[in-house]
Design an enzyme around this catalytic site. Sequence first.
Site, mmCIF file in Angstrom:
data_model
loop_
_atom_site.group_PDB
_atom_site.id
_atom_site.type_symbol
_atom_site.label_atom_id
_atom_site.label_comp_id
_atom_site.label_asym_id
_atom_site.label_seq_id
_atom_site.Cartn_x
_atom_site.Cartn_y
_atom_site.Cartn_z
ATOM 1 N N THR A 22 44.419 32.155 35.322
ATOM 2 C CA THR A 22 42.931 32.323 36.062
ATOM 3 C C THR A 22 42.619 33.632 35.571
ATOM 4 O OG1 THR A 22 43.576 30.847 37.732
ATOM 5 C CG2 THR A 22 41.446 32.351 37.922
ATOM 6 N N ARG A 26 50.245 36.645 34.037
ATOM 7 C CA ARG A 26 50.965 37.548 35.513
ATOM 8 C C ARG A 26 52.401 36.584 35.475
ATOM 9 N NH1 ARG A 26 46.432 37.361 39.716
ATOM 10 N NH2 ARG A 26 45.060 38.552 38.763
ATOM 11 N N SER A 117 46.696 41.997 40.299
ATOM 12 C CA SER A 117 45.755 42.074 41.281
ATOM 13 C C SER A 117 46.283 42.292 42.942
ATOM 14 C CB SER A 117 44.975 40.656 41.454
ATOM 15 O OG SER A 117 44.126 40.556 42.388
ATOM 16 N N HIS A 118 46.249 41.069 43.923
ATOM 17 C CA HIS A 118 46.681 41.176 45.291
ATOM 18 C C HIS A 118 48.130 40.778 45.356
ATOM 19 C CE1 HIS A 118 45.228 37.465 43.654
ATOM 20 N NE2 HIS A 118 46.130 36.746 44.611
ATOM 21 N N LYS A 130 45.792 41.897 31.191
ATOM 22 C CA LYS A 130 44.595 40.793 30.795
ATOM 23 C C LYS A 130 43.849 41.812 29.867
ATOM 24 C CE LYS A 130 41.249 41.403 34.396
ATOM 25 N NZ LYS A 130 40.411 40.703 35.146
ATOM 26 N N ASP A 281 41.640 45.131 47.333
ATOM 27 C CA ASP A 281 42.892 44.549 47.039
ATOM 28 C C ASP A 281 43.632 45.497 45.783
ATOM 29 O OD1 ASP A 281 41.349 43.929 44.801
ATOM 30 O OD2 ASP A 281 42.456 42.212 44.334
ATOM 31 N N ASP A 283 44.055 45.812 42.819
ATOM 32 C CA ASP A 283 43.389 46.480 41.596
ATOM 33 C C ASP A 283 41.849 46.712 41.824
ATOM 34 O OD1 ASP A 283 42.856 43.686 41.880
ATOM 35 O OD2 ASP A 283 42.477 43.485 39.660
ATOM 36 N N ASP A 285 39.208 44.728 42.786
ATOM 37 C CA ASP A 285 38.188 43.966 42.506
ATOM 38 C C ASP A 285 37.765 42.813 43.807
ATOM 39 O OD1 ASP A 285 40.329 42.235 42.478
ATOM 40 O OD2 ASP A 285 39.689 41.558 40.360
ATOM 41 N N ARG A 286 38.586 42.821 44.797
ATOM 42 C CA ARG A 286 38.396 41.819 45.812
ATOM 43 C C ARG A 286 37.734 42.792 47.185
ATOM 44 N NH1 ARG A 286 42.605 37.094 46.599
ATOM 45 N NH2 ARG A 286 42.605 36.462 44.570
ATOM 46 N N THR A 348 36.575 28.224 38.772
ATOM 47 C CA THR A 348 37.245 29.414 39.540
ATOM 48 C C THR A 348 37.751 30.306 38.254
ATOM 49 O OG1 THR A 348 38.232 27.896 41.353
ATOM 50 C CG2 THR A 348 39.383 30.076 40.684
ATOM 51 N N GLU A 367 32.947 34.462 44.449
ATOM 52 C CA GLU A 367 34.060 33.607 44.729
ATOM 53 C C GLU A 367 34.571 33.606 46.238
ATOM 54 O OE1 GLU A 367 36.608 32.451 41.294
ATOM 55 O OE2 GLU A 367 36.714 34.754 41.455
ATOM 56 N N GLU A 368 34.957 32.357 46.632
ATOM 57 C CA GLU A 368 35.445 32.466 48.088
ATOM 58 C C GLU A 368 36.807 33.236 48.153
ATOM 59 O OE1 GLU A 368 38.600 30.963 48.548
ATOM 60 O OE2 GLU A 368 38.488 30.651 46.354
ATOM 61 N N SER A 369 37.248 33.554 47.162
ATOM 62 C CA SER A 369 38.644 34.153 47.285
ATOM 63 C C SER A 369 38.261 35.876 47.460
ATOM 64 C CB SER A 369 39.348 33.940 45.908
ATOM 65 O OG SER A 369 38.554 34.342 44.910
ATOM 66 N N LYS A 380 34.555 41.173 39.378
ATOM 67 C CA LYS A 380 34.315 41.398 40.736
ATOM 68 C C LYS A 380 34.315 42.959 40.975
ATOM 69 C CE LYS A 380 38.224 38.973 42.186
ATOM 70 N NZ LYS A 380 38.731 37.705 41.495
ATOM 71 N N ARG A 500 45.860 24.747 46.827
ATOM 72 C CA ARG A 500 44.726 25.440 47.550
ATOM 73 C C ARG A 500 43.801 24.245 47.810
ATOM 74 N NH1 ARG A 500 45.877 30.507 46.589
ATOM 75 N NH2 ARG A 500 45.519 31.380 44.525
HETATM 76 C C1 G1P Z 1 42.628 33.128 42.433
HETATM 77 C C2 G1P Z 1 41.422 32.927 42.994
HETATM 78 C C3 G1P Z 1 40.283 32.910 42.213
HETATM 79 C C4 G1P Z 1 40.227 34.449 41.531
HETATM 80 C C5 G1P Z 1 41.582 34.736 40.736
HETATM 81 C C6 G1P Z 1 41.783 36.011 40.509
HETATM 82 O O1 G1P Z 1 42.979 32.327 41.329
HETATM 83 O O2 G1P Z 1 41.438 31.666 43.814
HETATM 84 O O3 G1P Z 1 38.946 32.784 42.730
HETATM 85 O O4 G1P Z 1 39.242 34.569 40.407
HETATM 86 O O5 G1P Z 1 42.702 34.663 41.891
HETATM 87 O O6 G1P Z 1 41.516 37.110 41.297
HETATM 88 P P1 G1P Z 1 44.070 31.075 41.624
HETATM 89 O O7 G1P Z 1 45.188 31.544 41.952
HETATM 90 O O8 G1P Z 1 43.319 30.317 42.515
HETATM 91 O O9 G1P Z 1 43.735 30.302 40.090
HETATM 92 ZN ZN ZN Z 2 42.238 41.849 42.363
#
Ligand code: G1P
Ligand code: ZN
Length: 547
Positions: A22, A26, A117-118, A130, A281, A283, A285-286, A348, A367-369, A380, A500
């Site tokens: 996504t 990673r 990321s998180h 990336k 988070d 990095d 972006d959240r 997503t 995004e909902e995340s 983001k 999910r």
């Molecule tokens: C998750 C989130 C998605 C976000 C991504 C990167 O991806 O659901 O919205 O863009 O992290 O932060 P997923 O693990 O669901 O593929």
């Molecule tokens: Zn992040």
Amino acid sequence: MTAPLPIKTVATRAFNDQRPGTSGLRKKTKVFEQPHYLANFVQSIFSSLEGFEGKALVVGGDGRYFNREAIQIILKMAVANGFGEIIVGRAGILSTPAASAVIRHEKAFGGIVLSASHNPGGPDADFGIKYNISAGGPAPEKITEAIFAHSKVIESYKTVEAPDVDIDHLGETFVGATKVRVIDPVAIYRDLMASLFDFSAIRALFASGFTMKFDAMSAVTGPYAKAILEGDLGAAPGTVLNGEPLPDFGHHHPDPNLVHAKHLYDLAMSDAAPDICAASDGDGDRNLVIGRGQFVTPSDSLAIIAANAHLAPGYSQGIAGVARSMPTSGAADRVAKKLGVGIFETPTGWKFFGNLLDAGKVTICGEESAGAGSNHVREKDGLWAVLMWLNILAVRKQSVKEIVRAHWAEFGRNYYSRHDYEEIATEGANALVAGLREKLASLPGQIFGSLTVAAADDFSYLDPIDGSLSQQQGIRILFADGSRIVYRLSGTGTSGATLRVYIERYEPDPARHDLETQAALAELIALAGSIAEIRKHTGRDAPTVIT
Ligand code: G1P
Ligand code: ZN
């Protein structure tokens, strides 16, 4: 400039697991630490690009364990591959949105962002990489697939023999004929924020006694938040918690959700609550935003930002449109409809917003995340979302709670929750999805309790700008009353699979806007479990994380 260094060609063998997910590649840090693993991927990036000779590359990361070592490897390879300049954040630090801002500001050819990321960091945790394109956003699938194709056949990569570059002091040096420029990671981003938001109104808000806690979670946003919130905006010292970036994030998950930032939620619900609690988070972006006594779901936050963005100077002309990822609730759709602007539903991942932003079709995305952002960068942006909220609060002179309640009263409330089943066996996860796909055709028309299935499909997206088609992006079950269940497998996990399940119900009646979310969704939650046979396929009785 010094003389070009001889290029060293290093023989390697291909790894077969370097398909970006996504958001980039990673893996466990130990995977990245294997000889050649990172170098193979970096060479695959460079070999998939054309026309970068002599141009600039931006490099930075969230400071997690292995960030510094990775940057040295990348610098030397970028030199050998012919970049003219490498722009790197001091100490190797650049938040993801700041990296995007720097790529755009410096008109760089592209950038490499190092982050998972998180996900937690450290020798036994996660690492990631990336590539972002010149517009500042994550590479589109066409490029990530080319990188993957290259990684499967790679036989050698290019580097140079050189001592490690000093990345801890601002200024310019040369490695062979390539300039390496170490920049302040905060400056460009901070100027950009000052150009978008009414800093004097927010300063006046803080001066009037408004209180805030921002938890940087020992991750990358600490320096940005301290400079902007406590520096430019006059928030009280101590507003920023855990403001020093640490390689292992202080042993925490730098994920601002209700599990890993529960202390913030508890604070916001307590008698000692400040006016707003927020977090970002690993990095940067959240975002997480919680008012005193009022949690704001990311989907609601997107809708409220879209409805109020015109209150910030950078958006005073109004917004062109809104885009949301498919699993994100439909709250933003109602705002777009009322504003008479376009609404786009994408798969997503932030990379799908890039074309819409570049084409001027949308201004705000989310995004909902816990992700929201705008056309100011192509990622983001956690602090941006927090500053947008501060700007809205400063202008409306209402509390977070009052603003959320007024929004629901006007547009209705989308009760929303995501249930994650983490680290389940891959075979079970795949069997669950296959089972759902088989059922899709027979679901429409079926009645379950008070719910009638109106439609069911596997989401696919035809990009309206470049015509590319992305298929199998999540199973949707849509009900006659507008409720939805969505299932998809995570594309960012590093071990096993993560299922999910996204559950949503629309409630127009303000008299019923005070239900507890899980209770409001109970019938749909039970149905989500039985239709997909979650217990049978995962062996789990309950989700690992509920957000
Ligand atoms: C998750 C989130 C998605 C976000 C991504 C990167 O991806 O659901 O919205 O863009 O992290 O932060 P997923 O693990 O669901 O593929
Ligand atoms: Zn992040």
